[in-house]
Design a protein around this motif. Structure first.
Motif, PDB file in Angstrom:
ATOM      1  N   GLY A  42       0.842  -1.186   0.000  1.00  0.00           N
ATOM      2  CA  GLY A  42       0.000   0.000   0.000  1.00  0.00           C
ATOM      3  C   GLY A  42       0.876   1.234   0.000  1.00  0.00           C
ATOM      4  O   GLY A  42       2.108   1.144   0.084  1.00  0.00           O
ATOM      5  N   TYR A  43       0.236   2.380  -0.141  1.00  0.00           N
ATOM      6  CA  TYR A  43       0.959   3.649  -0.085  1.00  0.00           C
ATOM      7  C   TYR A  43       0.500   4.423   1.141  1.00  0.00           C
ATOM      8  O   TYR A  43      -0.673   4.383   1.520  1.00  0.00           O
ATOM      9  N   VAL A  44       1.435   5.114   1.767  1.00  0.00           N
ATOM     10  CA  VAL A  44       1.108   5.931   2.937  1.00  0.00           C
ATOM     11  C   VAL A  44       1.644   7.338   2.726  1.00  0.00           C
ATOM     12  O   VAL A  44       2.554   7.563   1.946  1.00  0.00           O
ATOM     13  N   GLN A  45       1.069   8.271   3.450  1.00  0.00           N
ATOM     14  CA  GLN A  45       1.400   9.678   3.239  1.00  0.00           C
ATOM     15  C   GLN A  45       2.623  10.118   4.042  1.00  0.00           C
ATOM     16  O   GLN A  45       2.828   9.683   5.176  1.00  0.00           O
ATOM     17  N   ARG A  46       3.403  10.971   3.433  1.00  0.00           N
ATOM     18  CA  ARG A  46       4.478  11.668   4.146  1.00  0.00           C
ATOM     19  C   ARG A  46       3.905  13.025   4.569  1.00  0.00           C
ATOM     20  O   ARG A  46       3.966  13.994   3.821  1.00  0.00           O
ATOM     21  N   SER A  47       3.341  13.039   5.730  1.00  0.00           N
ATOM     22  CA  SER A  47       2.620  14.226   6.180  1.00  0.00           C
ATOM     23  C   SER A  47       3.579  15.336   6.598  1.00  0.00           C
ATOM     24  O   SER A  47       4.773  15.112   6.822  1.00  0.00           O
ATOM     25  N   SER A  48       3.018  16.535   6.738  1.00  0.00           N
ATOM     26  CA  SER A  48       3.795  17.707   7.115  1.00  0.00           C
ATOM     27  C   SER A  48       3.455  18.117   8.547  1.00  0.00           C
ATOM     28  O   SER A  48       2.523  17.599   9.166  1.00  0.00           O
ATOM     29  N   LYS A  49       4.194  19.079   9.052  1.00  0.00           N
ATOM     30  CA  LYS A  49       3.920  19.599  10.392  1.00  0.00           C
ATOM     31  C   LYS A  49       2.525  20.216  10.458  1.00  0.00           C
ATOM     32  O   LYS A  49       1.866  20.166  11.506  1.00  0.00           O
ATOM     33  N   TRP A 158       8.090  -0.494  14.126  1.00  0.00           N
ATOM     34  CA  TRP A 158       7.556  -1.355  13.064  1.00  0.00           C
ATOM     35  C   TRP A 158       7.474  -2.817  13.474  1.00  0.00           C
ATOM     36  O   TRP A 158       6.805  -3.600  12.813  1.00  0.00           O
ATOM     37  N   ASN A 159       8.140  -3.227  14.539  1.00  0.00           N
ATOM     38  CA  ASN A 159       8.228  -4.669  14.803  1.00  0.00           C
ATOM     39  C   ASN A 159       6.959  -5.266  15.413  1.00  0.00           C
ATOM     40  O   ASN A 159       6.687  -6.452  15.251  1.00  0.00           O
ATOM     41  N   PHE A 160       6.167  -4.440  16.116  1.00  0.00           N
ATOM     42  CA  PHE A 160       4.860  -4.873  16.635  1.00  0.00           C
ATOM     43  C   PHE A 160       3.838  -3.804  16.271  1.00  0.00           C
ATOM     44  O   PHE A 160       3.446  -2.991  17.118  1.00  0.00           O
ATOM     45  N   PRO A 161       3.385  -3.783  15.024  1.00  0.00           N
ATOM     46  CA  PRO A 161       2.558  -2.667  14.542  1.00  0.00           C
ATOM     47  C   PRO A 161       1.128  -2.651  15.053  1.00  0.00           C
ATOM     48  O   PRO A 161       0.404  -1.685  14.812  1.00  0.00           O
ATOM     49  N   VAL A 162       0.694  -3.701  15.762  1.00  0.00           N
ATOM     50  CA  VAL A 162      -0.632  -3.713  16.388  1.00  0.00           C
ATOM     51  C   VAL A 162      -0.507  -3.679  17.908  1.00  0.00           C
ATOM     52  O   VAL A 162      -1.093  -2.832  18.573  1.00  0.00           O
ATOM     53  N   ALA A 163       0.265  -4.576  18.479  1.00  0.00           N
ATOM     54  CA  ALA A 163       0.310  -4.712  19.935  1.00  0.00           C
ATOM     55  C   ALA A 163       0.858  -3.474  20.632  1.00  0.00           C
ATOM     56  O   ALA A 163       0.276  -2.994  21.610  1.00  0.00           O
ATOM     57  N   ILE A 164       1.979  -2.939  20.141  1.00  0.00           N
ATOM     58  CA  ILE A 164       2.580  -1.795  20.833  1.00  0.00           C
ATOM     59  C   ILE A 164       1.704  -0.547  20.737  1.00  0.00           C
ATOM     60  O   ILE A 164       1.462   0.114  21.763  1.00  0.00           O
ATOM     61  N   PRO A 165       1.184  -0.176  19.556  1.00  0.00           N
ATOM     62  CA  PRO A 165       0.263   0.965  19.538  1.00  0.00           C
ATOM     63  C   PRO A 165      -0.934   0.779  20.467  1.00  0.00           C
ATOM     64  O   PRO A 165      -1.323   1.723  21.173  1.00  0.00           O
ATOM     65  N   LEU A 185       6.805   4.374   9.628  1.00  0.00           N
ATOM     66  CA  LEU A 185       6.419   4.480   8.227  1.00  0.00           C
ATOM     67  C   LEU A 185       6.358   3.107   7.558  1.00  0.00           C
ATOM     68  O   LEU A 185       5.496   2.843   6.716  1.00  0.00           O
ATOM     69  N   GLU A 186       7.270   2.202   7.991  1.00  0.00           N
ATOM     70  CA  GLU A 186       7.367   0.880   7.366  1.00  0.00           C
ATOM     71  C   GLU A 186       6.124   0.026   7.564  1.00  0.00           C
ATOM     72  O   GLU A 186       5.879  -0.896   6.777  1.00  0.00           O
ATOM     73  N   THR A 187       5.364   0.291   8.620  1.00  0.00           N
ATOM     74  CA  THR A 187       4.177  -0.535   8.901  1.00  0.00           C
ATOM     75  C   THR A 187       2.926   0.322   9.073  1.00  0.00           C
ATOM     76  O   THR A 187       2.007  -0.037   9.814  1.00  0.00           O
ATOM     77  N   SER A 188       2.862   1.416   8.351  1.00  0.00           N
ATOM     78  CA  SER A 188       1.725   2.322   8.494  1.00  0.00           C
ATOM     79  C   SER A 188       0.435   1.786   7.881  1.00  0.00           C
ATOM     80  O   SER A 188      -0.662   2.205   8.272  1.00  0.00           O
TER      81      SER A 188
END
Length: 490
Positions: A42-49, A158-165, A185-188
């Motif tokens: 998929g593609y994810v956004q590089r958001s700004s401030k 990125w290593n636990f993209p569900v549990a840690i968040p 960013l790697e697991t967004s």
């Protein structure tokens, strides 16, 4: 933007103030499958401030009403999120495997853990938040209660993209805070699908906000933002120190979990089959990409040769492959950068004189040519002053270290800057007590692998592994709230 199969590849947006919105920068980044670098998940956004500012503004506004809800009412929302996540478990786990490489059973286990965490903290909304304290004034009532920090910023790896968040978001929310989260960013893509569950569960507008982008822009923006009262971070020690410095500079509360160099000690009286299985599971599952993964294997000389023989026999049986293939036991490194990091540490180990017993290079074979696969690797003749015995590799590399006594084992085990987790295999009560009392680690496990902790127990490390506060369990309230003392005079 399409895959070679012709399927449309989705671009995942930010979730701000209850809506999925495009970033102002109009920049996107591909999320690549580490098992097949030619496949875009998929593609994810590089958001700004500016996007971050909108998210913080929404969270600040929503917090006024959110904190007024009872803990039980906030907990009800978490129950609803858990039910939605449970319905989507297989889809989110599959995305996790495709996006960061861990095997599908591991991804399902992590997602199920996220569901359990949500339900646990939903119940926390019904627990006490203070104490009655005797006053010297007989006509007064004095007690404590807890109040939310306000808006909290979460920076997750990125290593636990569900549990840690989730183990950060759930307590933050149930204790009355509103949230702005920046996933790795790697697991967004995986993180976005998880946030969809919160949206579908009907969380009030602005209570949870999700912004994707680089650490240098969005991560630093969270550190610097004057309206973010607390920051919870999991990642490298280098970035963690930046978080701490920035938070201290403006008086924000911060919480850091920054990795480990975790030892397992195998004593002469250990159950070797148990110790071997736990060492392999603790060190090589998830391709060694866990902060609690076993890295140093300290073995007493009386059983060293037998342990090594049993360990190598089982390591040689490990099947490396795509995480969605049923026969795969170990998936790829999560990215090309991570693969290169692991290979560079293997080269350093050989250059320092450690003996390579198994692995040591990119894994080869049918179906592996386009992925970031590395062989499970075992070294011996490793000494405590070597780089591979001191620095966190975050890959499937085990370093065998021979000792004669438990005193030597403890000295070596403690001879690193980290102190996250550690385990010992022994039947001797004296050995157990010495290890428990003298091991500099926030998590000590007896006759069990170093990786993992139960969700209802406090989690965190000593030394450079942690800022000191604990995540998970009831300990989470200490970070996500402040104590208010109340004195009532009749």
């Amino acid at each position: 933007m399409t895959l070679s199969t012709g399927t449309q590849v989705k671009t995942y947006l930010n979730y701000i103030n209850g809506k999925w919105v495009s970033a102002s920068s109009n920049e996107i980044a591909p999320s690549v499958n580490p098992a097949n670098k030619n496949e875009v998940v998929g593609y994810v956004q590089r958001s700004s401030k500016e996007d971050l500012d909108l998210a913080v503004e929404a969270a600040k506004k929503a917090q006024i009403q959110w904190r007024k809800l009872s803990g039980a009412a906030r907990g009800e929302y978490l129950y609803k999120v858990a039910n939605v996540l449970e319905q989507r478990l297989d889809d989110i786990a599959k995305t996790m495997t495709e996006e960061m490489g861990k095997t599908f059973p591991e991804a399902k286990g992590e997602t199920a853990r996220g569901i359990a965490i949500l339900r646990y903290y939903a119940g926390e909304g019904m627990r006490k938040v203070g104490d009655v304290i005797p006053s010297t004034d007989s006509e007064a009532l004095m007690f404590t209660t807890r109040v939310p920090l306000g808006v909290v910023g979460l920076i997750t790896p990125w290593n636990f993209p569900v549990a840690i968040p989730i183990w950060k978001m759930a307590p933050a929310l149930v204790y009355g805070n509103t949230v702005v989260i920046k996933p790795a960013l790697e697991t967004s893509v995986t993180a976005a699908k998880m946030v969809e569950c919160f949206a579908e569960a009907g969380l009030p507008t602005g209570v949870l906000n999700f912004v994707t982008g680089s650490g240098s822009v969005i991560g630093q923006g969270i550190i610097d933002h004057p309206d973010i009262s607390g920051i919870s971070f999991t990642g490298s020690d280098q970035v963690g120190k930046q978080v701490a410095q920035g938070a201290v500079a403006r008086g924000a509360k911060y919480q850091l979990e920054m990795g480990g160099k975790n030892p397992v000690f195998v004593a002469d009286d250990a159950d070797l089959e148990q110790a071997v299985d736990a060492t392999i599971s603790g060190g090589l599952r998830s391709t060694g990409q866990k902060c609690t993964a076993t890295s140093r294997v300290i073995v007493q000389s009386g059983v060293y040769d037998e342990f090594k023989s049993k360990l190598l026999a089982k390591v040689r049986e490990i099947k490396v492959g795509h995480g969605l293939h049923a026969e795969s036991w170990m998936g790829p490194c999560a990215s090309e950068n991570q693969l290169e990091t692991v290979l560079s540490y293997i080269e350093k180990g050989m250059a320092e004189g450690a003996t390579l017993l198994h692995g040591g290079k990119r894994a080869e074979g049918e179906g592996l040519e386009n992925g970031y696969f590395v062989e499970p690797t075992v070294f011996e003749d490793v000494y405590s002053n070597m780089i591979i015995a001191q620095e966190e590799i975050f890959g499937p590399v085990l370093a065998l270290i021979k000792v004669d006594t438990i005193e030597q084992a403890l000295e070596i085990a403690n001879d690193v800057q980290y102190g996250l987790s550690a385990s010992i295999f022994t039947q001797n009560i004296g050995n157990m007590l010495s290890f428990i009392n003298e091991m500099d680690a926030g998590l000590v496990r007896i006759n069990a692998e170093s990786a993992g902790v139960e969700l209802q127990a406090p989690f965190g490390g000593l030394k450079q592994s942690s800022s000191g506060s604990r995540e998970q369990g009831q300990a989470a309230i200490e970070f996500f709230t402040a104590i208010k003392t109340v004195f009532v005079k009749a």
